[in-house]
Design an enzyme around this catalytic site. Structure first.
Site, short mmCIF file in Angstrom:
data_model
loop_
_atom_site.label_atom_id
_atom_site.label_comp_id
_atom_site.label_asym_id
_atom_site.label_seq_id
_atom_site.Cartn_x
_atom_site.Cartn_y
_atom_site.Cartn_z
CE LYS A 74 -4.31 -0.61 1.55
NZ LYS A 74 -5.11 -0.92 2.72
NE ARG A 75 5.66 4.95 3.20
CZ ARG A 75 6.69 4.90 3.99
NH1 ARG A 75 6.58 3.89 4.82
NH2 ARG A 75 7.70 5.56 3.91
#
Ligand code: GLU
Length: 495
Positions: free
Chosen positions: A257-258
């Site tokens: 996600k990051r």
């Protein structure tokens, strides 16, 4: 081309942004539906209420529309097999869960989460794969029914056959055979009465007459269960198509996600909502994602959506993971930008000028479009390289106005001479202004780069610009002369 009209659904959960993986699934659905004269269906899988993200459903819809993938049936437009939101179909799932219970193919389970946790820990200790231990599977049916009627909390689990094996066919991967004893007694209906994906999606696919289930390969492990559910209910299975996964650009693993969120810093994204702002054409994104997992042959790479509708085939899908390659996206964006009719290109760049606060009128836009269409890789570059056409004035830095190898005073002199040439040209057209300016370069014994560099910076405020004389023609005589005079002033002040 298949002659049987396909009914295919894109079934996202509204739990986040529409990303490349989802967009590709939707695209493959759409292509198959359109190619066969069938229907592309949008179904919102919103049974997991805790994971719902407000606005996600709208974002999915606008992302699909942006890509050009209009659905034929869906929650907003309805259709003969609605409703198309799972939260509005609860009773249907309950009905089929009951049918499975009646036929002894599912059972009520009263095990508490504490007990299940203990079982899990013990299984792990014994180096076993955690699975339901079958306690409630053995309960007497009438007894279980009494407990349910008395209000005891319960879930409904699928009663997976213990013996034998199941063979399921995936279109890309062929036959997959799994021993039934390795398949868990999965929960179909949770204690709050809501069906889980395993039941809800199967019921919907059947009732909506879905012919092909095209979905991510994260569903492969539960495919045998899904096949069992169809068979238990006496239904014919759809064709199963599990697509390849996307890997991060390095090809090593899936994007976190990051990492996905960080991409935007480099002008990239995996979220469909970001592509407009980054200057990508939907045509390019479609072309790009289609080829991440499918090919027509080993050399054709340029496709419009219409081409794809004609040429697409399930047979040429590739099950291997595909690394996301943004350089390819830029490449396709370039190809699609250049293939747009000029008038269309002009309209596509307009909002990017507006977004940077420039009031770009159509008449000027139509003139600059042909000279910048070859020069932009992404549409958001248009105001960067051509914003000066719409600014009331440009205010270049003296250092930028000063030609290489010349002082500011010498550059001022060159600018003055250029002004005289331009003033005496009969009109400010490329044809009328360029030859005498070239003659001036000769006369001064300087390079074209030096002389035109000063003029370019004076007129456009930039070191790099679309072709200079064409640009001056569009800006117009008065404004060009005004900008050159201003440059002379700036250089004289510094010199
Ligand atoms: N709701 C599921 C998901 O978003 C859909 C999978 C499917 O297409 O069946 O992963």
């Amino acid at each position: 081309m298949s002659s049987v009209p396909a009914r295919v659904r894109f079934a996202p959960s509204p739990t986040g942004h529409l990303h490349l993986g989802g967009a590709r699934t939707a695209l493959y659905d759409y292509l198959l539906a359109k190619q066969t004269g069938g229907q592309f269906i949008l179904r919102i899988e919103d049974t997991d209420r805790r994971r719902l993200v407000p606005g996600a459903e709208e974002e999915i819809m606008s992302g699909l529309r942006w890509l050009g993938l209009q659905w034929d049936e869906g929650p907003d437009i309805g259709g003969p097999y609605g409703p198309y939101r799972q939260s509005e179909r609860k009773e249907l799932y309950q009905q089929y869960a009951n049918q499975l219970i009646e036929n002894d193919q599912a059972f009520y389970c009263f095990c508490t989460s504490d007990r299940l946790e203990r079982v899990r820990t013990e299984q792990q200790k014994a180096k076993m794969i955690p699975h339901y231990d079958g306690t409630c599977r053995r309960l007497d049916k009438d007894e279980a029914r009494r407990r349910v009627n008395a209000g005891e909390p319960h879930v409904i689990r699928f009663k997976t056959p213990r013996e034998g094996s199941i063979t399921v066919k995936d279109v890309l991967r062929g036959e997959i055979t799994v021993e039934n004893r390795t398949i868990d007694d999965y929960i179909l209906v949770k204690s709050d009465g809501l069906a889980l994906y395993h039941l809800a999606a199967m019921v919907d696919d059947h009732l909506m007459k879905i012919t092909h289930v095209i979905r991510g390969s994260e569903w492969l492990p539960t495919l045998p269960l899904h096949s069992h559910i169809h068979r238990a209910l006496g239904w014919e299975e759809p064709q199963w198509v599990h697509l390849s996964v996307f890997l991060k650009p390095t090809g090593k693993g899936k994007m976190s996600k990051r990492e996905a969120a960080d991409l935007i810093k480099d002008g990239h994204s995996i979220f469909v909502k970001d592509f407009t702002g980054l200057g990508y054409l939907p045509e390019a994104v479609v072309n790009w994602i289609t080829l991440m997992g499918w090919s027509y042959d080993d050399h054709t790479e340029f496709f419009s959506l219409q081409d794809l509708v004609e040429k697409y085939s399930l047979e040429r899908l590739n099950p291997s993971p595909a690394a996301i390659n943004f350089t390819k996206l830029d490449h396709f964006n370039g190809l699609h930008i250049r293939s747009l009719p000029v008038a269309e290109f002009s309209q596509r760049i307009k909002p990017y000028f507006t977004a940077t606060g420039l009031n770009a009128d159509d008449a000027t836009l139509n003139k600059i479009a042909p000279i910048i269409q070859e020069r932009v890789a992404t549409l958001d570059e248009a105001p960067e390289i051509a914003g000066f056409f719409f600014r009331p004035a440009v205010e270049p830095q003296v250092e930028e106005l000063t030609a290489k190898g010349l002082t500011a005073a010498q550059s001022a002199d060159v600018a003055r001479r250029s002004l005289a040439v331009l003033e005496s040209a009969p009109e400010m057209t490329a044809a009328a202004a360029e030859p005498p300016m070239r003659a001036l370069v000769e006369e001064l014994g300087l390079s074209a780069g030096q002389v035109f560099g000063i003029l370019r910076t004076a007129v456009t405020g930039q070191k790099v610009s679309p072709p200079l004389f064409e640009s001056m023609e569009i800006i117009g005589r008065e404004e060009v002369l005004k900008r050159v005079r201003r440059a002379i002033e700036l250089l004289e002040r510094a010199g």
